[in-house]
Structure formats: structure tokens, C-alpha cells
Design a protein around this motif. Structure first.
Motif, short mmCIF file in Angstrom:
data_model
loop_
_atom_site.label_atom_id
_atom_site.label_comp_id
_atom_site.label_asym_id
_atom_site.label_seq_id
_atom_site.Cartn_x
_atom_site.Cartn_y
_atom_site.Cartn_z
N SER A 78 0.71 -1.27 -0.21
CA SER A 78 0.08 -0.04 0.11
C SER A 78 0.87 1.37 0.03
CB SER A 78 -1.09 -0.16 1.20
OG SER A 78 -1.78 -1.10 1.25
N PRO A 79 1.87 1.23 1.03
CA PRO A 79 2.87 2.68 0.79
C PRO A 79 3.34 2.80 -0.70
CG PRO A 79 3.11 1.20 2.78
CD PRO A 79 2.21 0.58 1.77
N TYR A 80 3.58 1.71 -1.39
CA TYR A 80 4.34 1.80 -2.74
C TYR A 80 3.47 2.50 -3.71
CZ TYR A 80 6.74 0.82 -7.01
OH TYR A 80 7.10 0.83 -8.32
N ILE A 81 1.88 1.82 -3.60
CA ILE A 81 0.86 2.34 -4.53
C ILE A 81 0.58 3.77 -4.12
CG2 ILE A 81 -1.48 1.97 -4.95
CD1 ILE A 81 -1.15 -1.03 -4.33
N THR A 82 0.50 4.36 -3.02
CA THR A 82 0.22 5.38 -2.50
C THR A 82 1.43 6.53 -3.17
OG1 THR A 82 -0.57 4.83 -0.85
CG2 THR A 82 -0.01 7.17 -0.82
N SER A 83 2.63 6.11 -2.96
CA SER A 83 3.80 6.99 -3.33
C SER A 83 4.02 6.89 -4.93
CB SER A 83 5.17 6.19 -3.06
OG SER A 83 5.38 4.93 -3.53
N SER A 84 3.60 5.98 -5.63
CA SER A 84 3.51 5.97 -6.84
C SER A 84 2.50 6.90 -7.45
CB SER A 84 3.24 4.73 -7.73
OG SER A 84 4.05 3.68 -7.33
N ILE A 85 1.23 7.05 -6.98
CA ILE A 85 0.43 7.94 -7.24
C ILE A 85 0.81 9.37 -6.90
CG2 ILE A 85 -2.27 8.82 -6.52
CD1 ILE A 85 -2.71 5.90 -6.10
N ILE A 86 1.39 9.46 -5.70
CA ILE A 86 2.13 10.91 -5.36
C ILE A 86 2.91 11.45 -6.42
CG2 ILE A 86 3.53 12.24 -3.66
CD1 ILE A 86 1.90 10.58 -1.41
N MET A 87 4.12 10.46 -6.70
CA MET A 87 5.10 10.81 -7.58
C MET A 87 4.38 11.13 -9.22
SD MET A 87 7.79 11.21 -6.15
CE MET A 87 8.87 11.32 -7.58
N GLN A 88 3.38 10.66 -9.54
CA GLN A 88 2.60 10.65 -10.80
C GLN A 88 1.85 12.12 -10.61
OE1 GLN A 88 -0.21 7.65 -12.05
NE2 GLN A 88 -0.01 8.25 -13.97
N LEU A 89 1.27 12.39 -9.46
CA LEU A 89 0.90 14.00 -9.34
C LEU A 89 1.80 14.85 -9.59
CD1 LEU A 89 -1.88 13.03 -6.70
CD2 LEU A 89 -2.29 13.49 -9.37
N LEU A 90 2.87 14.53 -8.61
CA LEU A 90 4.02 15.69 -8.60
C LEU A 90 4.77 15.80 -10.04
CD1 LEU A 90 5.72 14.59 -5.10
CD2 LEU A 90 4.39 16.51 -5.63
N THR A 91 4.73 14.89 -10.82
CA THR A 91 5.44 14.95 -12.08
C THR A 91 4.51 15.84 -12.92
OG1 THR A 91 6.03 12.47 -12.15
CG2 THR A 91 5.80 13.54 -14.04
N ILE A 92 3.29 16.10 -12.90
CA ILE A 92 2.44 17.04 -13.56
C ILE A 92 2.63 18.55 -12.84
CG2 ILE A 92 0.16 17.58 -14.05
CD1 ILE A 92 1.11 15.14 -15.37
N ALA A 93 2.79 18.56 -11.49
CA ALA A 93 3.16 19.66 -10.92
C ALA A 93 4.49 20.48 -10.83
CB ALA A 93 2.31 19.74 -9.26
N ILE A 94 5.36 19.67 -10.88
CA ILE A 94 6.84 20.18 -10.64
C ILE A 94 7.36 19.98 -12.07
CG2 ILE A 94 8.96 19.82 -9.51
CD1 ILE A 94 7.57 18.61 -7.35
N PRO A 95 7.63 21.05 -12.62
CA PRO A 95 8.44 20.79 -14.07
C PRO A 95 9.56 20.28 -14.12
CG PRO A 95 7.72 22.97 -13.59
CD PRO A 95 7.63 22.31 -12.20
N LYS A 96 10.39 20.14 -13.35
CA LYS A 96 11.77 19.46 -13.00
C LYS A 96 11.48 17.97 -13.17
CE LYS A 96 16.11 18.80 -10.92
NZ LYS A 96 17.05 19.36 -9.47
N LEU A 97 10.43 17.43 -12.39
CA LEU A 97 10.17 15.87 -12.61
C LEU A 97 9.54 15.64 -13.84
CD1 LEU A 97 8.61 15.22 -9.15
CD2 LEU A 97 10.83 14.47 -9.74
N GLU A 98 8.73 16.56 -14.51
CA GLU A 98 8.22 16.52 -15.81
C GLU A 98 9.26 16.15 -16.70
OE1 GLU A 98 4.82 18.32 -18.52
OE2 GLU A 98 5.32 19.27 -16.91
N GLU A 99 10.12 17.19 -16.72
CA GLU A 99 11.29 16.77 -17.68
C GLU A 99 12.24 15.72 -17.34
OE1 GLU A 99 13.80 20.35 -17.25
OE2 GLU A 99 12.17 21.85 -17.73
#
Length: 440
Positions: A78-99
Motif C-alpha cells: 500500500s505505501p508503494y501504491i500511494t507513493s506511485s500516485i503521489i509521484m505521478q501527481l508531482l510529475t505534473i505539478a513540478i516541471p523538473k520532474l516532468e522533464e
């Protein structure tokens, strides 16, 4: 499916990967039976029976009952699934992660590394909350610093180990390892579910009544499974035509293709988000034990948020919580789709490569057209998800059946993972045939 597996075992490379995957799953199930040192393994079983709610029921199903047994894999993945969702959302919000995500394989490896760090952090937070919040209520045999530390370290390490096993299955086995671990955990609860249905509808009944009940139960489950399969495979294909252009002395292009827009574009994510948001206040209330007055307004709100209170004939008012649940599924379906599919970006990429949708001008008109179709498809998908999730809840409420592990969310996960794994096996066999052809 069985034909695919039979053919797969005839191929040595694929057979080795399947056996490796199976052995890893055996290790997981053994670990699910090992209790955490210093923990009362009967605490959550008694706790669930007394509380009579399923705020944590889905979480327990995802852990393969490791949570209620308080094994070393109590937190599961469950922590891995939650962290994957968080990172996916952060990828949209943070330009550096999107790049970084667009930076090929190296960027994806870096994001995967960050996901692991977030997973360990979330597992640590969850284990500390459980050890301290429930430790004083009877979870820990001795509520002291040493017992808390042992429980926290064990649960965090167990979650990290499961994450590692899932990644090894992806690398050396077949399919997505994390998804397969989740699938096996959910399926492991089926025997108890069958026993629950038998005791509720068939035990003590005449042979004819029991047979009719069994047929109805099997028919309903099969109908939901077929509906989920259709939902998972359903898509709207947007035709795309590429114009011809001169390249050197040759005319290239001119081919026709399509953009497949899945009906269930967000998968099971909206349901997980909606269920988590609905159950969060209820879960927090559990930490306070008997201090919550359920006869007060706040207590009635908490009861209405709990899906086990819906469709109760003696308490129909609590079913109002279902309206909020349905609304959240629809809202999260649109939200998640909006951050994973960008019509403007797709339209611009098509325009750059000389593609267009017949009858629609390139650029902004194409983006508007894709957006209008997407809004229509997402609504259909969200409504379908709602139907799949509400039917088991309705049956549970009307017939007074304790919540089963193969609810709507679990069925969607099971069907999607099985289809994904079958496709992975078929692709492994296809690669092997191509290799044989090239070697010849």
C-alpha cells in the motif's frame, strides 16, 4: 487464458519466468503468516468484529489479511501504491520532474528511485501511527518504547521487502510485479469469502434453495466480471490521417491510424481516491477508541461515511453517504484523466507530424474536439465504475452480509491485472518466436 499458460510452459524461457514468479509469491504468502514480535495478533480480528465497519476492509483485502493477522507484511505494498500516485501527481505539478520523466530511461529510473524513498517514508509514518495509535489499546502486548520500535521497524522493513520482491518479479518474472503481488493478496481472501456466502445464504437451507442461491451468486459475480472486462477493454478510436510529403525523391506518409481513448481512462484510481477520502475520517476516529460519541452529529456523519451503513433498511438515512461517494468517483475520474491525458499536447504533436482528424482543423480545433469526446467518455467510464463498486455494497447492505474482499474495486484490480499478465506472457512468447526466426 489456460491455452496461453499451457503454451507458455512449453517454452523454457517463459516457463522459467513463470516458476520464478510463483516462487516469489510463495515467499510472500509465507511472510504473510509470520507475526510481528510483541504484537497481539488477535487484536484487529476482535477490533473489526466489535466495530462492525469496513473502513479498513479494503486495505485488509489488499494486504491478503496480513493486516488483520498483523504479520511482517501488515502494510503490504500500500505505501508503494500511494507513493506511485503521489509521484505521478508531482510529475505534473513540478516541471523538473516532468522533464525528468521525458528524459528517457535514465529519467524514469531516477523517478523510480524517488518513489522507493517516498515508499519507505510513508511506510514509516503508517507504522508509527499504528504502533502508537493502537498500541495502547491492546495491539502491543507491552506498550513501551522497545515494543513500538520493533513493530515500526518490522512493518517498514516488510513493506520495503515486498516492494523489492515486486520489482524482481517485474525484472525476472512475468508481468508487473507490484500488480501481481496485489492480485495474489486479494485472491488469498477468497476462501473466507466463500465461507461467508455459504453461511449466509446456503447453510441450513434445503438443497433446492441452496442450489438456487449458489446459481444466483455465481451468475451475479460472473456478470460483474464480464462487465469489468468490457469496461477495461472498451475504447473510442479517433481516426487520424497523415498527409503525404516529399522526403528526398520519395513521397512518404499518407497512412491512416487512430488514437485509442479508453472508456475507463483512469482505471481504478478514482475508486481508490474516493474510498480513501471517505474512510479517512473513520480511520482517524478509530485511534480515539471509545471516546467518539456516535449518537452525536459528528458520530452520525462518521457512520454515513462508512459504506457498511449504506442500504440498511432499518437506517436508510445513512445511505446519503453514497451520493458523496458517487460524486467523488466522478470528480476524481475527470481529475486523474486531466493530468494523464493532455488533448492540447496531442493535437500539437499531430500537427507537427502532419497528422489531422478528418473534418477537424489541426491545432486548437483538434484539441477542443478531443476534449469534448474525452469528457463524454470519462463520464461513461465513471458511471460504469460506480455501478461495479455499488452493486457489492448494495448486496452487502440489503442482505446483511459482511463486506467481501471481491468487491467492485477488487474485481477491477483482479480483471485488469489478469488481462495485463496474459498479454505479458503472450508478448514474451512472441519475442521468443521472433528470436527463433532471426536465428534461423
Amino acid at each position: 487464458m489456460f491455452k496461453t499458460l499451457r503454451n507458455a510452459f512449453k517454452v523454457k524461457e517463459v516457463r522459467t519466468k513463470l516458476i520464478y514468479t510463483f516462487m516469489m509469491l510463495v515467499v510472500i504468502r509465507i511472510g504473510s503468516q509470520l507475526p510481528i514480535p510483541g504484537v497481539n495478533t488477535e487484536f484487529f480480528k476482535e477490533f473489526f468484529a466489535q466495530q462492525n465497519n469496513d473502513a479498513m476492509g479494503f486495505f485488509n483485502a489488499m494486504t491478503g489479511s496480513s493486516f488483520s493477522n498483523m504479520s511482517v507484511f501488515a502494510l503490504s505494498i500500500s505505501p508503494y501504491i500511494t507513493s506511485s500516485i503521489i509521484m505521478q501527481l508531482l510529475t505534473i505539478a513540478i516541471p523538473k520532474l516532468e522533464e525528468m520523466q521525458k528524459d528517457g530511461e535514465d529519467g524514469r529510473k531516477k523517478i523510480a528511485e524517488y518513489t522507493r524513498y517516498v515508499t519507505v517514508g510513508l511506510a514509516l509514518i503508517e507504522s508509527v501511527a499504528m504502533a502508537i495509535g493502537f498500541g495502547g489499546q491492546g495491539l502491543l502486548k507491552e506498550f513501551n518504547a522497545l515494543s513500538i520500535m520493533i513493530a515500526v521497524v518490522t512493518m517498514t522493513a516488510g513493506s520495503a521487502l515486498l516492494m523489492w520482491i515486486g520489482e524482481r518479479i517485474t525484472e525476472k518474472g512475468v508481468g508487473n510485479g507490484i500488480s501481481i503481488v496485489l492480485l495474489v493478496n486479494i485472491i488469498s481472501s477468497f476462501p473466507s469469502d466463500v465461507s461467508t456466502l455459504y453461511n449466509r445464504f446456503m447453510s441450513g437451507k434445503s438443497v433446492a434453495v441452496a442450489a438456487i442461491a449458489a446459481i444466483i451468486i455465481i451468475a451475479v459475480i460472473l456478470a460483474i466480471i464480464v462487465f469489468v472486462i468490457v469496461l477495461q477493454d472498451g475504447e473510442r478510436r479517433i481516426p487520424v490521417q497523415y498527409s503525404k510529403k516529399m522526403q528526398g525523391r520519395k513521397m512518404v506518409g499518407g497512412q491512416a491510424t487512430n488514437i485509442p481513448l479508453k472508456v475507463n481512462t483512469a482505471g481504478v484510481i478514482p475508486v481508490i481516491f474516493a474510498s480513501s477520502l471517505m474512510s479517512f475520517p473513520v480511520v482517524i476516529a478509530q485511534f480515539f477508541g471509545d471516546k467518539i460519541d456516535y449518537s452525536s452529529i459528528g458520530g452520525h456523519i462518521l457512520t454515513g461515511l462508512n459504506s457498511s451503513s449504506w442500504f440498511k433498511l432499518d437506517r436508510p438515512a445513512y445511505s446519503i453517504g453514497l451520493i458523496l461517494y458517487v460524486a467523488l468517483i466522478i470528480v476524481f475520474a475527470y481529475f486523474y484523466t486531466s493530468i494523464t491525458f493532455n488533448p492540447l499536447e496531442v493535437a500539437n504533436n499531430m500537427k507537427k507530424s502532419g497528422g489531422f482528424i478528418p473534418g477537424i482543423r489541426p491545432g486548437k480545433p483538434t484539441s477542443d474536439y478531443l476534449n469534448s469526446i474525452l469528457n463524454y467518455i470519462v463520464f461513461i467510464g465513471a458511471c460504469s465504475l460506480t455501478i461495479v463498486c455499488v452493486i457489492p455494497i448494495m448486496v452487502s447492505g440489503l442482505f446483511n452480509v459482511s463486506r467481501l474482499s471481491f468487491g467492485g474495486t477488487s474485481l477491477i484490480i483482479i480483471v485488469s491485472v489478469v488481462l495485463e499478465t496474459i498479454k505479458a506472457v503472450e508478448s514474451q512468447m512472441l519475442v521468443r518466436y521472433y528470436k527463433g526466426f532471426l536465428n534461423d
